[in-house]
Design a protein around this motif. Structure first.
Motif, short mmCIF file in Angstrom:
data_model
loop_
_atom_site.label_atom_id
_atom_site.label_comp_id
_atom_site.label_asym_id
_atom_site.label_seq_id
_atom_site.Cartn_x
_atom_site.Cartn_y
_atom_site.Cartn_z
N LEU A 150 110.20 -43.44 11.92
CA LEU A 150 110.31 -42.13 12.57
C LEU A 150 109.35 -41.10 11.98
N GLU A 151 108.60 -41.47 10.94
CA GLU A 151 107.78 -40.47 10.24
C GLU A 151 106.74 -39.83 11.15
N ARG A 152 106.08 -40.61 12.00
CA ARG A 152 105.06 -40.05 12.88
C ARG A 152 105.65 -39.01 13.82
N SER A 153 106.83 -39.30 14.36
CA SER A 153 107.47 -38.37 15.29
C SER A 153 107.93 -37.11 14.55
N ILE A 154 108.45 -37.28 13.34
CA ILE A 154 108.90 -36.11 12.57
C ILE A 154 107.73 -35.20 12.26
N ARG A 155 106.57 -35.79 11.93
CA ARG A 155 105.38 -34.97 11.66
C ARG A 155 104.98 -34.17 12.89
N LYS A 156 105.15 -34.76 14.07
CA LYS A 156 104.84 -34.02 15.31
C LYS A 156 105.80 -32.85 15.49
N ILE A 157 107.08 -33.08 15.18
CA ILE A 157 108.08 -32.03 15.36
C ILE A 157 107.81 -30.85 14.44
N GLU A 158 107.41 -31.13 13.21
CA GLU A 158 107.24 -30.05 12.23
C GLU A 158 105.85 -29.43 12.26
N GLN A 159 104.97 -29.92 13.10
CA GLN A 159 103.62 -29.38 13.18
C GLN A 159 103.66 -27.89 13.54
N ASP A 160 102.86 -27.11 12.81
CA ASP A 160 102.70 -25.67 13.06
C ASP A 160 103.96 -24.86 12.74
N GLN A 161 104.91 -25.42 12.02
CA GLN A 161 106.11 -24.66 11.67
C GLN A 161 105.84 -23.79 10.44
N LYS A 162 106.21 -22.51 10.52
CA LYS A 162 106.00 -21.59 9.41
C LYS A 162 107.05 -21.78 8.32
N LEU A 163 108.26 -22.15 8.75
CA LEU A 163 109.36 -22.34 7.80
C LEU A 163 109.71 -23.82 7.73
N PRO A 164 110.10 -24.31 6.53
CA PRO A 164 110.48 -25.72 6.42
C PRO A 164 111.76 -26.01 7.20
N LEU A 165 111.82 -27.19 7.77
CA LEU A 165 112.97 -27.61 8.55
C LEU A 165 113.76 -28.66 7.78
N SER A 166 115.07 -28.65 8.00
CA SER A 166 115.93 -29.65 7.39
C SER A 166 116.16 -30.78 8.38
N TYR A 167 115.92 -32.02 7.95
CA TYR A 167 116.01 -33.16 8.86
C TYR A 167 117.19 -34.08 8.57
N ILE A 168 117.68 -34.07 7.33
CA ILE A 168 118.68 -35.06 6.94
C ILE A 168 119.93 -34.92 7.80
N GLY A 169 120.29 -36.00 8.46
CA GLY A 169 121.48 -36.00 9.30
C GLY A 169 121.32 -35.28 10.62
N LYS A 170 120.08 -34.87 10.97
CA LYS A 170 119.88 -34.08 12.18
C LYS A 170 118.82 -34.67 13.12
N VAL A 171 118.10 -35.69 12.66
CA VAL A 171 117.10 -36.33 13.51
C VAL A 171 117.74 -37.52 14.20
N GLY A 172 117.56 -37.59 15.50
CA GLY A 172 118.13 -38.70 16.26
C GLY A 172 117.13 -39.27 17.23
N VAL A 173 117.52 -40.37 17.85
CA VAL A 173 116.69 -41.01 18.86
C VAL A 173 117.53 -41.23 20.10
N GLY A 174 116.86 -41.42 21.21
CA GLY A 174 117.58 -41.60 22.46
C GLY A 174 116.89 -42.57 23.40
N ILE A 175 117.69 -43.14 24.28
CA ILE A 175 117.18 -44.00 25.37
C ILE A 175 117.43 -43.25 26.67
N SER A 176 116.43 -43.18 27.50
CA SER A 176 116.56 -42.44 28.76
C SER A 176 117.66 -43.03 29.62
N GLY A 177 118.19 -42.18 30.51
CA GLY A 177 119.23 -42.64 31.41
C GLY A 177 118.78 -43.81 32.27
N GLU A 178 117.52 -43.78 32.70
CA GLU A 178 117.00 -44.86 33.54
C GLU A 178 117.01 -46.19 32.78
N ASN A 179 116.55 -46.16 31.54
CA ASN A 179 116.51 -47.39 30.76
C ASN A 179 117.91 -47.85 30.35
#
Length: 275
Positions: A150-179
């Motif tokens: 998940l590291e590549r996706s997390i780096r995309k999420i935090e890109q250009d953020q002025k303040l640090p974000l907390s990820y532990i226990g808050k990052v998730g993944v999903g499968i679309s309704g169609e799939n």
């Protein structure tokens, strides 16, 4: 000068409960220079008249004023100057207090989440009411292959953020309704970050309305998820429920929290509606 008018640096440090290093630092920054320095020995001596200045320094330091502001107020002694310095310090303390209160709420939330995860009823599918969620939603195809997946996706999420974000226990993944409807449980279409009330995100934030979900918690991480998606699909079919959105899958206890995989807990939630 009379000998009793001067005090060695060690004596002054002891009287004011300071270290000799602190007094030397005050000298280096031009805040409090010794009255006399013996040219032969380098010993530093302070006079009685400097005690009042040292008392003021200690008082202002106790209020949290930085040394440069203390030096400015002492070099230009004026009621307005000291009052303004104290007002600025009060505003700073108010901001720090607010930041600490936010941190306290985050810690309380995480403690509650961990305790809830540890008390989980595992391998039991149930219907739960999902409150509204604020999410940073990244439509990104990812596949579980290592602990760094998940590291590549997390780096995309935090890109250009002025303040640090907390990820532990808050990052998730999903499968679309169609799939989900096509029973394609082998990879994920979405990565999301759950935002708490106090979180600030410089970018697009999506708010999902409250909904009913079919949920299951199990021991382990995302690698064990496909079999539980199968069980959820069977549960939905048996109870006349339809898939009403993408799944929300979060590992509540993972390798960031524990080195013991036997303690990992992952939850899957699928929004549902009556058929």
């Amino acid at each position: 000068m009379a000998e009793r008018e001067l005090f060695q640096i060690g004596e002054v440090a002891k009287m004011y409960h300071l270290s000799v290093g602190t007094l030397r630092h005050y000298e280096q920054v031009g805040l409090l220079k010794p009255e006399y320095t013996d040219p032969a020995t380098g010993y530093r001596y302070y006079s009685v008249r400097q005690f009042e200045q040292l008392t003021n320094i200690r008082y202002l330091r106790a209020l949290g004023l930085p040394l440069d502001e203390i030096a400015a107020t002492l070099h230009d002694r004026d009621v307005d100057n000291i009052a303004e310095a104290l007002r600025r310090q009060k505003e700073l303390i108010a901001r720090k207090k607010q930041e600490l209160e936010i941190m306290e709420r985050k810690i309380d939330h995480r403690l509650a989440q961990l305790e809830d995860a540890r008390r989980s009823e595992l391998d039991c599918i149930r219907l739960v009411e999902q409150p509204a969620l604020r999410l940073v939603l990244l439509r990104d195809s990812v596949k579980f292959n290592s602990y760094l997946w998940l590291e590549r996706s997390i780096r995309k999420i935090e890109q250009d953020q002025k303040l640090p974000l907390s990820y532990i226990g808050k990052v998730g993944v999903g499968i679309s309704g169609e799939n989900l409807k096509s029973a394609e449980f082998g990879h994920y279409d979405l990565v999301f970050l759950v935002l708490e009330e106090d979180d600030v995100y410089e970018g697009r934030v999506e708010t999902l309305p409250p909904c009913r979900c079919a949920a299951v918690r199990f021991r382990g991480d995302h690698s064990r998820a496909p079999q539980y998606y199968e069980q959820l699909a069977q549960f939905l079919a048996a109870n006349g429920l339809q898939i009403a959105g993408f799944s929300r899958e979060i590992t509540l206890i993972d390798n960031c929290i524990s080195d013991d995989p036997a303690q990992y807990v992952t939850e899957i939630r699928i929004p549902v509606a009556r058929g």
